[in-house]
Write an enzyme that holds these catalytic residues in place. Structure first.
Site, PDB file in Angstrom:
ATOM      1  N   GLU A  46       0.851  -1.189   0.000  1.00 46.00           N
ATOM      2  CA  GLU A  46       0.000   0.000   0.000  1.00 46.00           C
ATOM      3  C   GLU A  46       0.889   1.242   0.000  1.00 46.00           C
ATOM      4  OE1 GLU A  46      -3.686   1.605   2.694  1.00 46.00           O
ATOM      5  OE2 GLU A  46      -1.838   1.096   3.763  1.00 46.00           O
ATOM      6  N   TRP A  47       0.639   2.141  -0.951  1.00 43.11           N
ATOM      7  CA  TRP A  47       1.287   3.446  -0.866  1.00 43.11           C
ATOM      8  C   TRP A  47       0.325   4.406  -0.201  1.00 43.11           C
ATOM      9  CZ3 TRP A  47       2.053   7.811  -4.927  1.00 43.11           C
ATOM     10  CH2 TRP A  47       2.786   8.847  -4.326  1.00 43.11           C
ATOM     11  N   ARG A  48       0.685   4.860   0.998  1.00 39.94           N
ATOM     12  CA  ARG A  48      -0.109   5.843   1.722  1.00 39.94           C
ATOM     13  C   ARG A  48       0.303   7.235   1.242  1.00 39.94           C
ATOM     14  NH1 ARG A  48      -2.387   4.901   6.802  1.00 39.94           N
ATOM     15  NH2 ARG A  48      -2.465   7.178   6.843  1.00 39.94           N
ATOM     16  N   ARG A  82      -5.357   8.451   2.824  1.00 38.41           N
ATOM     17  CA  ARG A  82      -6.205   8.409   4.016  1.00 38.41           C
ATOM     18  C   ARG A  82      -6.415   9.824   4.547  1.00 38.41           C
ATOM     19  NH1 ARG A  82      -8.583   5.260   3.905  1.00 38.41           N
ATOM     20  NH2 ARG A  82      -7.385   3.384   4.350  1.00 38.41           N
ATOM     21  N   GLU A  86     -10.144  10.066   9.155  1.00 41.22           N
ATOM     22  CA  GLU A  86     -10.096   8.620   9.350  1.00 41.22           C
ATOM     23  C   GLU A  86      -8.677   8.150   9.686  1.00 41.22           C
ATOM     24  OE1 GLU A  86     -12.304   5.869   7.179  1.00 41.22           O
ATOM     25  OE2 GLU A  86     -14.066   7.136   6.990  1.00 41.22           O
ATOM     26  N   HIS A 143     -12.784   3.700   8.858  1.00 44.54           N
ATOM     27  CA  HIS A 143     -11.890   3.615  10.019  1.00 44.54           C
ATOM     28  C   HIS A 143     -12.485   4.408  11.163  1.00 44.54           C
ATOM     29  CE1 HIS A 143      -9.485   2.720   6.491  1.00 44.54           C
ATOM     30  NE2 HIS A 143      -8.648   2.074   7.277  1.00 44.54           N
ATOM     31  N   LYS A 170     -13.684  -3.008   3.736  1.00 42.35           N
ATOM     32  CA  LYS A 170     -12.749  -2.979   4.867  1.00 42.35           C
ATOM     33  C   LYS A 170     -13.269  -2.093   5.990  1.00 42.35           C
ATOM     34  CE  LYS A 170      -8.223  -1.151   6.223  1.00 42.35           C
ATOM     35  NZ  LYS A 170      -7.150  -0.226   5.815  1.00 42.35           N
ATOM     36  N   ARG A 213      -5.456  -9.351  13.868  1.00 39.97           N
ATOM     37  CA  ARG A 213      -4.541  -9.272  12.736  1.00 39.97           C
ATOM     38  C   ARG A 213      -3.937 -10.626  12.374  1.00 39.97           C
ATOM     39  NH1 ARG A 213      -3.468  -3.986  11.464  1.00 39.97           N
ATOM     40  NH2 ARG A 213      -4.086  -2.445  13.028  1.00 39.97           N
ATOM     41  N   SER A 232       1.589   1.841  10.168  1.00 37.25           N
ATOM     42  CA  SER A 232       0.654   2.815   9.612  1.00 37.25           C
ATOM     43  C   SER A 232      -0.617   2.905  10.434  1.00 37.25           C
ATOM     44  CB  SER A 232       0.311   2.461   8.158  1.00 37.25           C
ATOM     45  OG  SER A 232      -0.311   1.192   8.085  1.00 37.25           O
ATOM     46  N   GLN A 236      -0.163  -2.775  14.731  1.00 38.89           N
ATOM     47  CA  GLN A 236       0.402  -3.612  13.668  1.00 38.89           C
ATOM     48  C   GLN A 236       1.566  -4.435  14.198  1.00 38.89           C
ATOM     49  OE1 GLN A 236       1.411  -1.325  10.197  1.00 38.89           O
ATOM     50  NE2 GLN A 236      -0.716  -1.110   9.556  1.00 38.89           N
TER      51      GLN A 236
END
Length: 255
Positions: A46-48, A82, A86, A143, A170, A213, A232, A236
């Site tokens: 994922e590129w944030r 994002r 959120e 989120h 999601k 997770r 992120s 995590q």
């Protein structure tokens, strides 16, 4: 689980797929992170883009995506901006949000795009037709950093995402106690067993939600997010640890 093929990756089948986020502030940092991640056991990246200092420069954003695609080769790329509401890094207007995501899709260098399903004043039925011509998969997301909604509300939000046309739905929520984590897992199982028409992704954030997770193969969450260097989102798990845990769980399930 229902499954979805993205490049050579089948999301929603077997072990939950591991996604790692790229969080660099500059183009140089982003590409350095990408080079490091490309050699690790990741399933998608994922590129944030909300972390990128120059995200409003759409020509530069497109250039970054072109180089990311070259580095990642056949690893699917999820593009995400994002918003601050959120948990993201920046506030952005709806018009700019639409234009940014459309620009990313039009590059042809991404495989999936994250769109916030309940962003104020954003019409999902209006934005999705702008993205579909580029043959990318749409991940609709939500989120909630304040609390964990009741099970019925979690399921309702995921079902709404499906109704809006999500290829993946999601939701991430914040627990205040172990009961909240159990609520999220129960909602995931019920959604997966009774209502899912596409892969779903769920997580309970913070350290207390870490079990969500690693338990996707039990409850029905198709993707899990890991930390390569910087997390992120709260809770995590380190990538290599998560990779080993998921494979151990899978082996126990099939034996």
């Amino acid at each position: 689980m229902h499954s979805l093929k993205v490049r050579n990756l089948i999301i929603g089948e077997g072990i939950p797929k591991i996604c790692v986020s790229i969080l660099g502030r500059t183009k140089k940092q982003i590409l350095q992170e990408a080079e490091a991640i490309a050699g690790l056991p990741v399933d998608l990246v994922e590129w944030r883009a909300d972390w990128f200092d120059e995200s409003s420069n759409l020509d530069l954003l497109s250039s970054v995506l072109r180089e990311l695609r070259s580095i990642m080769k056949d690893i699917p790329i999820l593009f995400t901006f994002r918003t601050a509401s959120e948990g993201g890094q920046k506030t952005i207007g709806v018009t700019d949000y639409v234009e940014l995501n459309k620009t990313a899709a039009a590059t042809g260098h991404i495989d999936l795009i994250d769109i916030e399903a309940f962003m104020d004043n954003l019409s999902i039925p209006s934005i999705l037709p702008l993205l579909h011509p580029y043959k990318i998969k749409i991940l609709l997301s939500n989120h909630d950093f304040k609390h964990t909604p009741p099970k019925e509300e979690i399921i309702a939000r995921l079902r709404k995402m499906q109704d809006l046309g999500a290829d993946i739905a999601k939701i991430a929520v914040m627990p205040s106690c172990s009961h909240d984590v159990a609520v999220l897992l129960s909602a995931t199982a019920e959604m997966n067993e009774k209502y899912a028409e596409c892969p779903i992704v769920t997580m309970s954030m913070s350290k207390s939600g870490s079990i969500s997770r690693i338990s996707g193969e039990y409850f029905g969450s198709a993707i899990t997010f890991a930390a390569a260097e910087q997390a992120s989102a709260p809770g995590q798990i380190a990538l290599l640890d998560l990779h080993q845990i998921l494979r151990t769980i899978h082996q126990n399930l099939i034996e």
